[in-house]
Scaffold this motif. Structure first.
Motif, PDB file in Angstrom:
ATOM      1  N   VAL A  97      58.370  51.379  55.610  1.00 60.02           N
ATOM      2  CA  VAL A  97      57.487  51.129  54.494  1.00 60.02           C
ATOM      3  C   VAL A  97      56.750  49.785  55.032  1.00 60.02           C
ATOM      4  N   LEU A  98      55.329  50.209  55.113  1.00 57.19           N
ATOM      5  CA  LEU A  98      54.437  48.995  55.266  1.00 57.19           C
ATOM      6  C   LEU A  98      53.770  48.472  54.111  1.00 57.19           C
ATOM      7  N   ALA A  99      53.698  47.149  54.093  1.00 50.64           N
ATOM      8  CA  ALA A  99      53.156  46.634  52.916  1.00 50.64           C
ATOM      9  C   ALA A  99      51.791  46.769  52.844  1.00 50.64           C
ATOM     10  N   ASP A 100      51.152  46.659  51.641  1.00 48.48           N
ATOM     11  CA  ASP A 100      49.941  47.182  51.134  1.00 48.48           C
ATOM     12  C   ASP A 100      48.944  46.018  51.869  1.00 48.48           C
ATOM     13  N   THR A 101      49.487  44.992  52.400  1.00 47.51           N
ATOM     14  CA  THR A 101      48.604  43.691  53.068  1.00 47.51           C
ATOM     15  C   THR A 101      48.484  44.129  54.545  1.00 47.51           C
ATOM     16  N   LEU A 102      48.715  45.284  55.043  1.00 48.52           N
ATOM     17  CA  LEU A 102      48.562  45.739  56.525  1.00 48.52           C
ATOM     18  C   LEU A 102      47.443  46.900  56.422  1.00 48.52           C
ATOM     19  N   ASP A 103      46.679  46.720  57.449  1.00 49.85           N
ATOM     20  CA  ASP A 103      45.556  47.767  57.732  1.00 49.85           C
ATOM     21  C   ASP A 103      45.905  48.849  58.366  1.00 49.85           C
ATOM     22  N   THR A 104      46.653  49.958  57.979  1.00 53.64           N
ATOM     23  CA  THR A 104      46.986  51.187  58.530  1.00 53.64           C
ATOM     24  C   THR A 104      46.108  51.933  59.329  1.00 53.64           C
ATOM     25  N   GLU A 105      44.782  51.487  58.766  1.00 53.98           N
ATOM     26  CA  GLU A 105      43.586  52.470  59.549  1.00 53.98           C
ATOM     27  C   GLU A 105      43.450  51.847  60.924  1.00 53.98           C
ATOM     28  N   ARG A 106      43.893  50.736  61.374  1.00 46.72           N
ATOM     29  CA  ARG A 106      43.581  50.072  62.675  1.00 46.72           C
ATOM     30  C   ARG A 106      44.892  49.632  63.632  1.00 46.72           C
ATOM     31  N   ILE A 107      45.806  50.638  63.287  1.00 50.96           N
ATOM     32  CA  ILE A 107      47.007  50.342  64.187  1.00 50.96           C
ATOM     33  C   ILE A 107      46.720  50.782  65.702  1.00 50.96           C
ATOM     34  N   THR A 108      47.131  50.167  66.578  1.00 47.69           N
ATOM     35  CA  THR A 108      47.148  50.256  67.917  1.00 47.69           C
ATOM     36  C   THR A 108      48.653  50.469  68.826  1.00 47.69           C
ATOM     37  N   ALA A 109      48.639  51.142  69.612  1.00 50.42           N
ATOM     38  CA  ALA A 109      50.208  51.533  70.338  1.00 50.42           C
ATOM     39  C   ALA A 109      49.880  51.403  71.499  1.00 50.42           C
ATOM     40  N   ASP A 110      50.852  50.667  72.181  1.00 46.66           N
ATOM     41  CA  ASP A 110      50.973  50.636  73.706  1.00 46.66           C
ATOM     42  C   ASP A 110      52.416  51.048  74.047  1.00 46.66           C
ATOM     43  N   TYR A 111      52.491  51.702  75.173  1.00 44.43           N
ATOM     44  CA  TYR A 111      54.027  52.100  75.661  1.00 44.43           C
ATOM     45  C   TYR A 111      54.045  51.256  77.379  1.00 44.43           C
ATOM     46  N   GLU A 112      54.832  50.709  77.616  1.00 50.10           N
ATOM     47  CA  GLU A 112      54.916  49.968  78.853  1.00 50.10           C
ATOM     48  C   GLU A 112      56.366  49.571  78.736  1.00 50.10           C
ATOM     49  N   ALA A 113      56.963  49.944  80.173  1.00 48.64           N
ATOM     50  CA  ALA A 113      58.495  49.523  80.701  1.00 48.64           C
ATOM     51  C   ALA A 113      59.463  49.777  79.567  1.00 48.64           C
ATOM     52  N   GLY A 114      59.296  50.984  78.905  1.00 47.43           N
ATOM     53  CA  GLY A 114      60.260  51.644  78.043  1.00 47.43           C
ATOM     54  C   GLY A 114      60.179  50.938  76.822  1.00 47.43           C
ATOM     55  N   VAL A 115      59.102  50.365  76.318  1.00 51.09           N
ATOM     56  CA  VAL A 115      58.963  49.496  75.008  1.00 51.09           C
ATOM     57  C   VAL A 115      57.568  49.835  74.449  1.00 51.09           C
ATOM     58  N   LEU A 116      57.953  50.634  73.281  1.00 52.30           N
ATOM     59  CA  LEU A 116      56.531  50.851  72.428  1.00 52.30           C
ATOM     60  C   LEU A 116      56.199  49.853  71.352  1.00 52.30           C
ATOM     61  N   THR A 117      55.043  49.233  71.619  1.00 54.74           N
ATOM     62  CA  THR A 117      54.380  48.162  70.782  1.00 54.74           C
ATOM     63  C   THR A 117      53.436  48.671  69.848  1.00 54.74           C
ATOM     64  N   LEU A 118      53.657  48.552  68.674  1.00 57.46           N
ATOM     65  CA  LEU A 118      52.681  48.807  67.454  1.00 57.46           C
ATOM     66  C   LEU A 118      52.010  47.355  67.221  1.00 57.46           C
ATOM     67  N   ARG A 119      50.724  47.459  66.950  1.00 58.88           N
ATOM     68  CA  ARG A 119      50.023  46.055  66.351  1.00 58.88           C
ATOM     69  C   ARG A 119      49.465  46.732  65.266  1.00 58.88           C
ATOM     70  N   ILE A 120      49.710  45.753  64.041  1.00 58.98           N
ATOM     71  CA  ILE A 120      48.913  46.349  62.772  1.00 58.98           C
ATOM     72  C   ILE A 120      48.246  45.161  62.077  1.00 58.98           C
ATOM     73  N   PRO A 121      46.827  45.165  62.148  1.00 57.21           N
ATOM     74  CA  PRO A 121      46.147  44.083  61.602  1.00 57.21           C
ATOM     75  C   PRO A 121      46.418  43.621  60.263  1.00 57.21           C
ATOM     76  N   ILE A 122      46.516  42.348  59.901  1.00 56.66           N
ATOM     77  CA  ILE A 122      46.450  42.211  58.527  1.00 56.66           C
ATOM     78  C   ILE A 122      45.249  42.406  57.951  1.00 56.66           C
ATOM     79  N   ALA A 123      45.337  42.978  56.539  1.00 60.49           N
ATOM     80  CA  ALA A 123      44.250  43.599  56.110  1.00 60.49           C
ATOM     81  C   ALA A 123      43.342  42.117  55.533  1.00 60.49           C
ATOM     82  N   GLU A 124      42.079  42.331  55.582  1.00 56.68           N
ATOM     83  CA  GLU A 124      40.837  41.384  55.197  1.00 56.68           C
ATOM     84  C   GLU A 124      41.531  40.933  53.477  1.00 56.68           C
ATOM     85  N   ARG A 125      41.776  41.776  52.901  1.00 55.26           N
ATOM     86  CA  ARG A 125      41.837  41.376  51.594  1.00 55.26           C
ATOM     87  C   ARG A 125      43.224  40.569  51.292  1.00 55.26           C
ATOM     88  N   ALA A 126      43.967  40.590  52.318  1.00 47.06           N
ATOM     89  CA  ALA A 126      45.284  39.829  52.166  1.00 47.06           C
ATOM     90  C   ALA A 126      45.305  38.273  52.862  1.00 47.06           C
TER      91      ALA A 126
END
Length: 144
Positions: A97-126
């Motif tokens: 469950v992600l906090a309301d302070t995260l911008d779920t519209e702009r999540i990015t995902a990378d997969y390298e060397a067996g590691v899935l990395t998600l980056r979620i920007p902090i929302a401007e309002r937060a």
């Protein structure tokens, strides 16, 4: 920034390790992860060694992030006799469950060397911001 959805998940993971059970679509195994804030974004890294990129599924609905992966057995020739098999196979899943302070519209995902990395920007309002202080003359009333 996130909340665990199942407090008994760690006990399930330990039981699966001890019994050698593999995850299924109806009862997936847990996947190890790290979560941390880095500057203006929240980073979540999942360990998924041996999982093909095409076997990953990432969904976000409102504030619920779901990551599923399937580690399939490697196809072997008919004359191969398995001596030892310790690498877990099956389905792995994690829901956060992600906090309301995260911008779920702009999540990015990378997969390298067996590691899935998600980056979620902090929302401007937060983000912290300065509030201007006005005077009483700034708030004129209209009388009628």
């Amino acid at each position: 920034m996130l909340m665990r959805t199942d407090p008994f998940r760690e006990l399930d993971r330990l039981a699966q390790q001890l019994t050698g059970a593999t995850g299924t679509w109806s009862r997936p195994s847990a996947m190890p992860m790290d979560a941390y804030r880095e500057g203006e974004e929240y980073v979540i890294a999942f360990d998924l060694p041996g999982v093909d990129k095409d076997a990953l599924d990432i969904d976000v609905e409102r504030n619920m992030l779901t990551v599923k992966a399937e580690r399939r057995p490697v196809t072997k020739a008919d004359d191969v006799q398995m001596e030892l098999s310790e690498r877990p196979l099956g389905v792995f899943s994690r829901q956060l469950v992600l906090a309301d302070t995260l911008d779920t519209e702009r999540i990015t995902a990378d997969y390298e060397a067996g590691v899935l990395t998600l980056r979620i920007p902090i929302a401007e309002r937060a983000k912290p911001r300065k509030i201007a202080i006005g005077t009483n003359s700034d708030h004129k009333q209209i009388s009628g």
